[in-house]
Scaffold this motif. Structure first.
Motif, PDB file in Angstrom:
ATOM      1  N   VAL A  43      -4.757  -1.303 -18.543  1.00  0.00           N
ATOM      2  CA  VAL A  43      -5.029  -1.540 -17.129  1.00  0.00           C
ATOM      3  C   VAL A  43      -4.078  -2.607 -16.606  1.00  0.00           C
ATOM      4  CG1 VAL A  43      -6.750  -2.323 -15.442  1.00  0.00           C
ATOM      5  CG2 VAL A  43      -7.448  -0.909 -17.387  1.00  0.00           C
ATOM      6  N   GLY A  44      -3.464  -2.344 -15.468  1.00  0.00           N
ATOM      7  CA  GLY A  44      -2.598  -3.324 -14.831  1.00  0.00           C
ATOM      8  C   GLY A  44      -3.343  -4.059 -13.731  1.00  0.00           C
ATOM      9  N   TRP A  45      -3.395  -5.378 -13.831  1.00  0.00           N
ATOM     10  CA  TRP A  45      -4.102  -6.177 -12.832  1.00  0.00           C
ATOM     11  C   TRP A  45      -3.160  -6.535 -11.693  1.00  0.00           C
ATOM     12  CZ3 TRP A  45      -9.264  -7.127 -12.874  1.00  0.00           C
ATOM     13  CH2 TRP A  45      -9.951  -6.922 -14.079  1.00  0.00           C
ATOM     14  N   LEU A  46      -3.623  -6.367 -10.470  1.00  0.00           N
ATOM     15  CA  LEU A  46      -2.884  -6.768  -9.281  1.00  0.00           C
ATOM     16  C   LEU A  46      -3.567  -8.009  -8.719  1.00  0.00           C
ATOM     17  CD1 LEU A  46      -2.353  -3.247  -7.656  1.00  0.00           C
ATOM     18  CD2 LEU A  46      -0.651  -4.639  -8.853  1.00  0.00           C
ATOM     19  N   ARG A  47      -3.015  -9.152  -9.052  1.00  0.00           N
ATOM     20  CA  ARG A  47      -3.590 -10.425  -8.630  1.00  0.00           C
ATOM     21  C   ARG A  47      -2.662 -11.036  -7.593  1.00  0.00           C
ATOM     22  NH1 ARG A  47      -5.894 -14.252 -13.108  1.00  0.00           N
ATOM     23  NH2 ARG A  47      -7.176 -14.793 -11.279  1.00  0.00           N
ATOM     24  N   ALA A  89      -6.163  -2.463 -11.321  1.00  0.00           N
ATOM     25  CA  ALA A  89      -7.437  -3.137 -11.040  1.00  0.00           C
ATOM     26  C   ALA A  89      -7.208  -4.426 -10.274  1.00  0.00           C
ATOM     27  CB  ALA A  89      -8.180  -3.427 -12.340  1.00  0.00           C
ATOM     28  N   VAL A  90      -8.242  -4.820  -9.530  1.00  0.00           N
ATOM     29  CA  VAL A  90      -8.297  -6.144  -8.917  1.00  0.00           C
ATOM     30  C   VAL A  90      -9.590  -6.817  -9.352  1.00  0.00           C
ATOM     31  CG1 VAL A  90      -6.870  -5.597  -6.911  1.00  0.00           C
ATOM     32  CG2 VAL A  90      -9.345  -5.210  -6.806  1.00  0.00           C
ATOM     33  N   THR A  91      -9.611  -8.115  -9.245  1.00  0.00           N
ATOM     34  CA  THR A  91     -10.810  -8.869  -9.620  1.00  0.00           C
ATOM     35  C   THR A  91     -11.855  -8.801  -8.511  1.00  0.00           C
ATOM     36  OG1 THR A  91      -9.856 -10.904  -8.733  1.00  0.00           O
ATOM     37  CG2 THR A  91      -9.562 -10.488 -11.095  1.00  0.00           C
ATOM     38  N   GLY A  92     -13.114  -8.901  -8.923  1.00  0.00           N
ATOM     39  CA  GLY A  92     -14.223  -9.088  -8.006  1.00  0.00           C
ATOM     40  C   GLY A  92     -14.864 -10.431  -8.266  1.00  0.00           C
ATOM     41  N   ILE A 115      -1.323   0.731   0.368  1.00  0.00           N
ATOM     42  CA  ILE A 115      -2.749   0.767   0.019  1.00  0.00           C
ATOM     43  C   ILE A 115      -3.140  -0.617  -0.487  1.00  0.00           C
ATOM     44  CG2 ILE A 115      -4.518   1.801  -1.450  1.00  0.00           C
ATOM     45  CD1 ILE A 115      -2.805   4.305  -1.597  1.00  0.00           C
ATOM     46  N   LEU A 116      -4.170  -1.190   0.121  1.00  0.00           N
ATOM     47  CA  LEU A 116      -4.661  -2.513  -0.273  1.00  0.00           C
ATOM     48  C   LEU A 116      -5.958  -2.365  -1.044  1.00  0.00           C
ATOM     49  CD1 LEU A 116      -4.667  -5.646  -0.129  1.00  0.00           C
ATOM     50  CD2 LEU A 116      -5.915  -5.422   2.042  1.00  0.00           C
ATOM     51  N   LEU A 117      -6.000  -2.993  -2.225  1.00  0.00           N
ATOM     52  CA  LEU A 117      -7.218  -3.063  -3.030  1.00  0.00           C
ATOM     53  C   LEU A 117      -7.809  -4.462  -2.845  1.00  0.00           C
ATOM     54  CD1 LEU A 117      -5.910  -1.493  -6.386  1.00  0.00           C
ATOM     55  CD2 LEU A 117      -6.705  -0.317  -4.317  1.00  0.00           C
ATOM     56  N   ALA A 118      -9.009  -4.528  -2.288  1.00  0.00           N
ATOM     57  CA  ALA A 118      -9.673  -5.814  -2.046  1.00  0.00           C
ATOM     58  C   ALA A 118     -11.158  -5.614  -2.292  1.00  0.00           C
ATOM     59  CB  ALA A 118      -9.429  -6.295  -0.621  1.00  0.00           C
ATOM     60  N   HIS A 119     -11.713  -6.311  -3.255  1.00  0.00           N
ATOM     61  CA  HIS A 119     -13.095  -6.065  -3.667  1.00  0.00           C
ATOM     62  C   HIS A 119     -14.084  -6.195  -2.520  1.00  0.00           C
ATOM     63  CE1 HIS A 119     -16.695  -5.877  -6.069  1.00  0.00           C
ATOM     64  NE2 HIS A 119     -17.046  -7.110  -5.708  1.00  0.00           N
ATOM     65  N   ILE A 120     -13.996  -7.284  -1.763  1.00  0.00           N
ATOM     66  CA  ILE A 120     -14.975  -7.565  -0.711  1.00  0.00           C
ATOM     67  C   ILE A 120     -14.433  -7.102   0.635  1.00  0.00           C
ATOM     68  CG2 ILE A 120     -16.260  -9.372   0.488  1.00  0.00           C
ATOM     69  CD1 ILE A 120     -16.283 -10.987  -2.053  1.00  0.00           C
ATOM     70  N   VAL A 166       2.933   2.231  -2.297  1.00  0.00           N
ATOM     71  CA  VAL A 166       2.772   0.856  -2.781  1.00  0.00           C
ATOM     72  C   VAL A 166       1.296   0.483  -2.859  1.00  0.00           C
ATOM     73  CG1 VAL A 166       3.299  -1.573  -2.334  1.00  0.00           C
ATOM     74  CG2 VAL A 166       4.985   0.201  -1.769  1.00  0.00           C
ATOM     75  N   LEU A 167       0.892  -0.044  -4.006  1.00  0.00           N
ATOM     76  CA  LEU A 167      -0.430  -0.649  -4.156  1.00  0.00           C
ATOM     77  C   LEU A 167      -0.292  -2.159  -4.058  1.00  0.00           C
ATOM     78  CD1 LEU A 167      -2.121   1.199  -7.181  1.00  0.00           C
ATOM     79  CD2 LEU A 167      -2.430   1.659  -4.747  1.00  0.00           C
ATOM     80  N   THR A 168      -1.151  -2.769  -3.260  1.00  0.00           N
ATOM     81  CA  THR A 168      -1.240  -4.224  -3.186  1.00  0.00           C
ATOM     82  C   THR A 168      -2.655  -4.616  -3.563  1.00  0.00           C
ATOM     83  OG1 THR A 168       0.423  -4.412  -1.444  1.00  0.00           O
ATOM     84  CG2 THR A 168      -1.099  -6.249  -1.689  1.00  0.00           C
ATOM     85  N   GLY A 169      -2.788  -5.609  -4.416  1.00  0.00           N
ATOM     86  CA  GLY A 169      -4.108  -6.076  -4.818  1.00  0.00           C
ATOM     87  C   GLY A 169      -4.243  -7.558  -4.585  1.00  0.00           C
ATOM     88  N   ILE A 170      -5.399  -7.966  -4.052  1.00  0.00           N
ATOM     89  CA  ILE A 170      -5.654  -9.395  -3.855  1.00  0.00           C
ATOM     90  C   ILE A 170      -6.780  -9.845  -4.773  1.00  0.00           C
ATOM     91  CG2 ILE A 170      -4.818  -9.404  -1.486  1.00  0.00           C
ATOM     92  CD1 ILE A 170      -7.771  -9.482  -0.585  1.00  0.00           C
ATOM     93  N   ASP A 171      -6.669 -11.071  -5.228  1.00  0.00           N
ATOM     94  CA  ASP A 171      -7.744 -11.664  -6.021  1.00  0.00           C
ATOM     95  C   ASP A 171      -9.003 -11.786  -5.157  1.00  0.00           C
ATOM     96  OD1 ASP A 171      -7.604 -12.140  -8.704  1.00  0.00           O
ATOM     97  OD2 ASP A 171      -6.635 -14.087  -8.544  1.00  0.00           O
ATOM     98  N   ASP A 172     -10.132 -11.851  -5.822  1.00  0.00           N
ATOM     99  CA  ASP A 172     -11.408 -11.918  -5.113  1.00  0.00           C
ATOM    100  C   ASP A 172     -11.408 -13.066  -4.105  1.00  0.00           C
ATOM    101  OD1 ASP A 172     -14.301 -11.526  -4.672  1.00  0.00           O
ATOM    102  OD2 ASP A 172     -14.424 -13.481  -5.666  1.00  0.00           O
ATOM    103  N   VAL A 173     -11.855 -12.777  -2.890  1.00  0.00           N
ATOM    104  CA  VAL A 173     -11.913 -13.798  -1.835  1.00  0.00           C
ATOM    105  C   VAL A 173     -13.295 -14.429  -1.737  1.00  0.00           C
ATOM    106  CG1 VAL A 173     -10.085 -12.693  -0.486  1.00  0.00           C
ATOM    107  CG2 VAL A 173     -12.484 -12.093  -0.039  1.00  0.00           C
TER     108      VAL A 173
END
Length: 370
Positions: A233-237, A210-213, A282-287, A248-255
């Motif tokens: 759940v593993g958070w990708l911050r 998961a990533v934050t929104g 693969i990039l996970l980015a809420h916005i 590879v999964l990359t996750g960014i915190d909410d922008v």
């Protein structure tokens, strides 16, 4: 700004609808003005109280808050329908004899469309499928399935019981991994002992990530993170996870916070992507902010997954949302990168969706053909 919409615009629509519906043919001769306007004022006071109380609390405050949000959505739909009748009759300047009948038809149409919108929001999300080729995906991972969920908005409207039904939907897809792309909660943590057990039912051998929104930061974000971590759940911050050799999964915190400050959100992405391991990316980015999308494409991301837009949720707001987020919903090619934006599984504000229901996304990853 949103408070102004809720209080002022909501009140204007309320009394506009009350005035026009009173003129409808089926009510004009049956209901006296005094009782009608007394009832309209009482409903308005309940609406104002619901807006003031809010809709996140899970105690008695849930009811007025839910009424206020649903009433706001219904008022909007009815206002649009009644405005059509007003325009057709020149706001009473012509077709005066037919005006009460036209207003009655418009009012009934508004109620019917509003009821359909509520049904679209409360029904189970649909499963939308995509097949995406990743240039660096190893042949051994061809056919890997990801289940993507965005904008669950767990809280007053949707609790662990609702989520349990979504878990069943996800498990039926036999995913190798599950990715949760932000706004898992409405604001405050769920604070239910049922949540971890429900999350632990997700069957995904490569993990649940998961990533934050933006909504995670409207409440106690640390407690929300802990609740989901307790469910596996593993958070990708601003981090990475190699979930399989070569993937590879990359996750960014909410922008969203950076955007509200007027900062360039791409600056938050560049250093994170620069340190990612080798492999299909693969990039996970809420916005799906355009600067983030373009930066990800420049840095060689193969697939970006986002949510946030809800596809406007209630037509015609999808057109308004598109002015801020041009890549509003669906699949796009940005350079060599594929972007998929989900309209989300839940909803925000009014529990209504026009015209399309929420969605859960099934992604099948493909490696290049030999």
């Amino acid at each position: 700004m949103f408070s102004i919409i809720l209080y002022v615009v909501g009140s204007l629509m309320h009394f506009y609808v009350a005035d026009r519906v009173r003129r409808a043919a089926f009510l004009r001769e049956r209901v006296r003005p005094g009782p009608w306007w007394l009832g309209a004022v009482l409903v308005w006071l309940v609406y104002i109280a619901g807006v003031r109380i809010g809709d996140e609390a899970l105690d008695w405050r849930w009811w007025p808050g839910q009424f206020a949000m649903t009433w706001l959505g219904l008022l909007f739909v009815m206002t649009m329908c009644l405005l059509v009748a007003d325009v057709l009759t020149g706001f009473g300047l012509w077709l005066r004899r037919h005006r009460p009948a036209l207003i009655g038809i418009a009012a009934m149409a508004g109620l019917a469309i509003g009821a359909f919108g509520i049904w679209q929001a409360v029904r189970a999300p649909r499963v939308i499928e995509y097949e995406v080729m990743l240039d660096e995906l190893p042949r051994a991972l061809d056919g890997t399935v990801l289940a993507m969920v965005a904008d669950l908005h767990l809280g007053a409207q949707r609790g662990p019981e609702w989520l349990a039904a979504r878990v069943e939907q996800i498990n039926a897809l036999s995913p190798d991994a599950v990715v949760m792309v932000g706004d898992q909660v409405e604001g405050e943590p769920v604070r239910s002992e049922l949540l971890p057990a429900v999350l632990q039912r997700l069957q995904a051998p490569l993990g649940v990530w998961a990533v934050t929104g933006n909504h995670e930061f409207y409440g106690d974000v640390a407690e929300t993170l802990a609740e989901f971590e307790a469910g596996g759940v593993g958070w990708l911050r601003d981090g990475h996870a190699t979930i399989a050799p070569g993937l590879v999964l990359t996750g960014i915190d909410d922008v969203g916070r950076a955007m509200r400050r007027g900062d360039d959100p791409a600056r938050a992405v560049e250093p994170v992507l620069a340190t990612r391991p080798d492999g299909a990316s693969i990039l996970l980015a809420h916005i799906p902010a355009l600067p983030v999308v373009e930066q990800a494409s420049r840095q060689g991301v193969d697939l970006m997954l986002s949510g946030h837009t809800h596809d406007g949720q209630i037509w015609p707001f999808n057109h308004a949302v598109k002015t801020r987020f041009p890549l509003v919903v669906g699949e796009y090619r940005v350079g060599a990168m594929t972007l998929i934006v989900s309209r989300g599984a839940g909803s925000w504000g009014p529990r209504m969706r026009l015209w399309k229901a929420g969605e859960i996304v099934k992604l099948t990853l493909r490696s290049p053909r030999p």
